[in-house]
Scaffold this motif. Structure first.
Motif, PDB file in Angstrom:
ATOM      1  N   GLY A 103       0.825  -1.209   0.000  1.00 10.38           N
ATOM      2  CA  GLY A 103       0.000   0.000   0.000  1.00 10.38           C
ATOM      3  C   GLY A 103       0.856   1.255   0.000  1.00 10.38           C
ATOM      4  O   GLY A 103       0.434   2.318  -0.460  1.00 10.38           O
ATOM      5  N   ASP A 137      -6.515   0.726  -3.839  1.00 13.36           N
ATOM      6  CA  ASP A 137      -7.383   1.271  -2.784  1.00 13.36           C
ATOM      7  C   ASP A 137      -8.182   2.476  -3.286  1.00 13.36           C
ATOM      8  O   ASP A 137      -9.371   2.617  -3.001  1.00 13.36           O
ATOM      9  CB  ASP A 137      -6.539   1.679  -1.562  1.00 13.36           C
ATOM     10  CG  ASP A 137      -5.870   0.480  -0.902  1.00 13.36           C
ATOM     11  OD1 ASP A 137      -6.366  -0.650  -1.079  1.00 13.36           O
ATOM     12  OD2 ASP A 137      -4.842   0.664  -0.227  1.00 13.36           O
ATOM     13  N   GLY A 165      -7.556  -3.761  -2.780  1.00 13.27           N
ATOM     14  CA  GLY A 165      -6.971  -4.826  -3.602  1.00 13.27           C
ATOM     15  C   GLY A 165      -7.822  -6.089  -3.641  1.00 13.27           C
ATOM     16  O   GLY A 165      -8.229  -6.539  -4.725  1.00 13.27           O
ATOM     17  N   GLU A 198      -9.903  -7.560  -6.820  1.00 11.63           N
ATOM     18  CA  GLU A 198      -9.551  -8.904  -7.305  1.00 11.63           C
ATOM     19  C   GLU A 198     -10.791  -9.815  -7.350  1.00 11.63           C
ATOM     20  O   GLU A 198     -11.003 -10.541  -8.321  1.00 11.63           O
ATOM     21  CB  GLU A 198      -8.486  -9.536  -6.406  1.00 11.63           C
ATOM     22  CG  GLU A 198      -8.183 -10.948  -6.851  1.00 11.63           C
ATOM     23  CD  GLU A 198      -7.009 -11.602  -6.134  1.00 11.63           C
ATOM     24  OE1 GLU A 198      -6.624 -11.155  -5.051  1.00 11.63           O
ATOM     25  OE2 GLU A 198      -6.487 -12.571  -6.687  1.00 11.63           O
ATOM     26  N   ASP A 220       1.154  -6.959   5.988  1.00  4.21           N
ATOM     27  CA  ASP A 220       2.005  -6.626   7.133  1.00  4.21           C
ATOM     28  C   ASP A 220       1.836  -7.626   8.284  1.00  4.21           C
ATOM     29  O   ASP A 220       0.713  -7.960   8.674  1.00  4.21           O
ATOM     30  CB  ASP A 220       1.695  -5.204   7.611  1.00  4.21           C
ATOM     31  CG  ASP A 220       2.283  -4.177   6.650  1.00  4.21           C
ATOM     32  OD1 ASP A 220       3.044  -4.574   5.747  1.00  4.21           O
ATOM     33  OD2 ASP A 220       1.978  -2.982   6.809  1.00  4.21           O
TER      34      ASP A 220
HETATM   35  O1  KG4 Z   1       1.961  -4.876   2.720  1.00  4.33           O
HETATM   36  P1  KG4 Z   1       0.675  -4.288   3.147  1.00  4.33           P
HETATM   37  O2  KG4 Z   1      -0.193  -5.099   4.095  1.00  4.33           O
HETATM   38  O3  KG4 Z   1       0.867  -2.913   3.851  1.00  4.33           O
HETATM   39  C1  KG4 Z   1       1.788  -1.956   3.461  1.00  4.33           C
HETATM   40  O4  KG4 Z   1       2.984  -2.102   3.851  1.00  4.33           O
HETATM   41  O5  KG4 Z   1       1.355  -1.044   2.742  1.00  4.33           O
HETATM   42  O6  KG4 Z   1      -0.151  -3.934   1.815  1.00  4.33           O
HETATM   43  C2  KG4 Z   1      -1.448  -3.433   1.844  1.00  4.33           C
HETATM   44  C3  KG4 Z   1      -1.896  -3.180   0.421  1.00  4.33           C
HETATM   45  C4  KG4 Z   1      -3.245  -2.497   0.302  1.00  4.33           C
HETATM   46  O7  KG4 Z   1      -3.112  -1.403  -0.559  1.00  4.33           O
HETATM   47  C5  KG4 Z   1      -4.146  -3.560  -0.295  1.00  4.33           C
HETATM   48  O8  KG4 Z   1      -5.192  -3.052  -1.113  1.00  4.33           O
HETATM   49  C6  KG4 Z   1      -3.165  -4.370  -1.097  1.00  4.33           C
HETATM   50  O9  KG4 Z   1      -1.997  -4.420  -0.303  1.00  4.33           O
HETATM   51  N1  KG4 Z   1      -3.649  -5.736  -1.331  1.00  4.33           N
HETATM   52  C7  KG4 Z   1      -3.954  -6.227  -2.555  1.00  4.33           C
HETATM   53  C8  KG4 Z   1      -4.449  -7.540  -2.348  1.00  4.33           C
HETATM   54  N2  KG4 Z   1      -4.412  -7.793  -1.012  1.00  4.33           N
HETATM   55  C9  KG4 Z   1      -3.916  -6.685  -0.406  1.00  4.33           C
HETATM   56  N3  KG4 Z   1      -3.857  -5.684  -3.774  1.00  4.33           N
HETATM   57  C10 KG4 Z   1      -4.255  -6.424  -4.830  1.00  4.33           C
HETATM   58  N4  KG4 Z   1      -4.775  -7.675  -4.698  1.00  4.33           N
HETATM   59  C11 KG4 Z   1      -4.877  -8.267  -3.505  1.00  4.33           C
HETATM   60  N5  KG4 Z   1      -5.378  -9.491  -3.379  1.00  4.33           N
END
Ligand code: KG4
Ligand code: ZN
Length: 383
Positions: free
Chosen positions: A151, A181, A194, A198, A351
């Protein structure tokens, strides 16, 4: 060697306990970090519901919530792991990048425990946690092109060995997850966007809408133009962009254990402004076209980086790497190019503290220990 790690860089409070059997001794050939490990506990407390009403993460709300969640997660983690906290050999915490007031909570707890029990403390870079997560379990970090897509970040990195990283490309505006998002929000879908996109993209036509693939000739990424293209497209296809905050009918238990044991699949659904069957087809095609535009860019730039830097392994991490279409298309492309492809299980991609504990274990094995006086760094650079 038992490591307890805390992750509080943004709006998730996470604590994990990892037991590693570190193998020491002289490196064989190229220096490698080798370790095998067992995850004894991994707890994540999500704050999504607390922030949803504000339409984004509020730093002060996040840090106050970390203070509420951390002590009970600590208790739960040690109970799950069936250990006494005095059995922990080293404490680690995410030291950046992230929100200062959030990072401070996890780092202070980690340092306090290290001082109190007279054990080493390790300040870990959140991005390094993501980057190493595809190696979780086997622990043999070999040269690779690493794509971190979350994110907050979109980066491709040349990993020569543990701790030796060169950033090849990064986003000049929105991160890939941020684009998911923001577009989900425009479509009136829930947060995080996300998984919502999806879900709707399944069965949709990814070719129906012609959306831009930006910065074709650059190693950097840009997703803001794609988001704007969707915004301009919506009225043309008879959809009014949603102005509302991200909505989330959060049916998950507030605290979840990840990896230990495996989490239940997220069954939640969320409201959209698309009511009829025809609308659902439109939404599905739009989500599929948007998702495909992101996947195309990520796959193309990752493969270009591999070819330029002559490695034979691609790794992918961060929340967006949970996306099944991205995994599938990148895996297929790697197979066609004769490359190895590695990614972590989805619970390890968003995370969590298990990835921080794992990074700490690999670093400890190489003799890395932090000074407890080391401050958190909201802009902690990976390289
Ligand atoms: O790594 P993370 O949990 O947190 C950060 O370090 O930002 O990533 C969160 C991000 C969010 O923007 C969310 O929409 C995205 O990862 N995300 C996805 C999916 N699952 C989570 N994006 C696309 N497809 C998914 N299945
Ligand atoms: Zn992250």
């Amino acid at each position: 060697m038992t490591i307890l790690a805390l992750e509080t860089s943004c709006d998730e409070t996470a604590i994990a306990i990892l037991r590693g059997r570190c193998r020491s001794g002289p490196p064989v050939g190229r220096t490698r970090a080798v370790a095998s490990s067992k995850l004894l506990a991994s707890e994540v407390a999500s704050q999504i519901a607390e922030h949803a009403k504000y339409g984004g993460v509020v730093p002060e709300v996040a840090s106050r919530n970390h203070l509420v969640h951390a002590p009970r997660l600590l208790e739960r983690a040690t109970r799950d792991a069936k250990i006494d906290i005095s059995d922990v050999d080293a404490f680690a915490a995410t030291s950046g990048p992230g929100l200062a007031s959030s990072l401070m909570i996890g780092a202070s707890i980690g340092k306090g425990l290290a001082i109190g029990f007279g054990k080493p403390y390790l300040a870990i870079n959140h991005l390094e946690g993501h980057l190493l997560s595809p190696f979780f379990g086997d622990g043999e970090v070999t040269p690779n092109i690493s794509l971190i897509v979350s994110g907050g970040h979109t980066m491709s990195i040349l990993v020569r060995e543990l701790g030796n990283y060169e950033i090849i490309g990064r986003t000049v505006d929105d991160a890939a997850g941020e684009a998911f998002d923001k577009v989900a929000k425009m479509l009136g879908l829930g947060y995080p966007g996300g998984p919502e996109i999806e879900k709707r993209a399944r069965g949709g036509d990814p070719k129906r809408f012609d959306l831009p693939r930006s910065m074709h000739d650059s190693e950097n990424f840009s997703f803001s133009g794609l988001k704007t293209a969707v915004r301009y497209l919506l009225p043309k296809i008879g959809v009014i962009p949603s102005a509302g905050h991200a909505t989330r009918e959060d049916r998950r238990p507030h605290i979840r254990s990840v990896g230990y044991p495996r989490p239940e699949p997220d069954q939640k659904s969320s409201r959209t402004s698309f009511a009829s069957a025809q609308d659902y087809k439109l939404l599905s095609d739009l989500c599929a076209s948007f998702q495909q535009a992101i996947v195309d860019v990520l796959v193309r730039k990752t493969i270009a980086a591999v070819q330029k830097h002559d490695v034979d392994l691609v790794t992918i991490s961060g929340g967006v790497s949970c996306n099944q279409e991205l995994r599938k298309q990148l895996r297929e492309r790697c197979e066609r190019e004769g490359l190895e492809f590695k990614t972590a299980e989805p619970w390890l991609c968003t995370d969590n503290a298990a990835m921080i504990a794992f990074a700490a274990m690999l670093k400890l094995e190489r003799g890395f220990v932090s000074n407890v006086a080391q401050e958190i760094d909201p802009n902690f650079a990976l390289a």
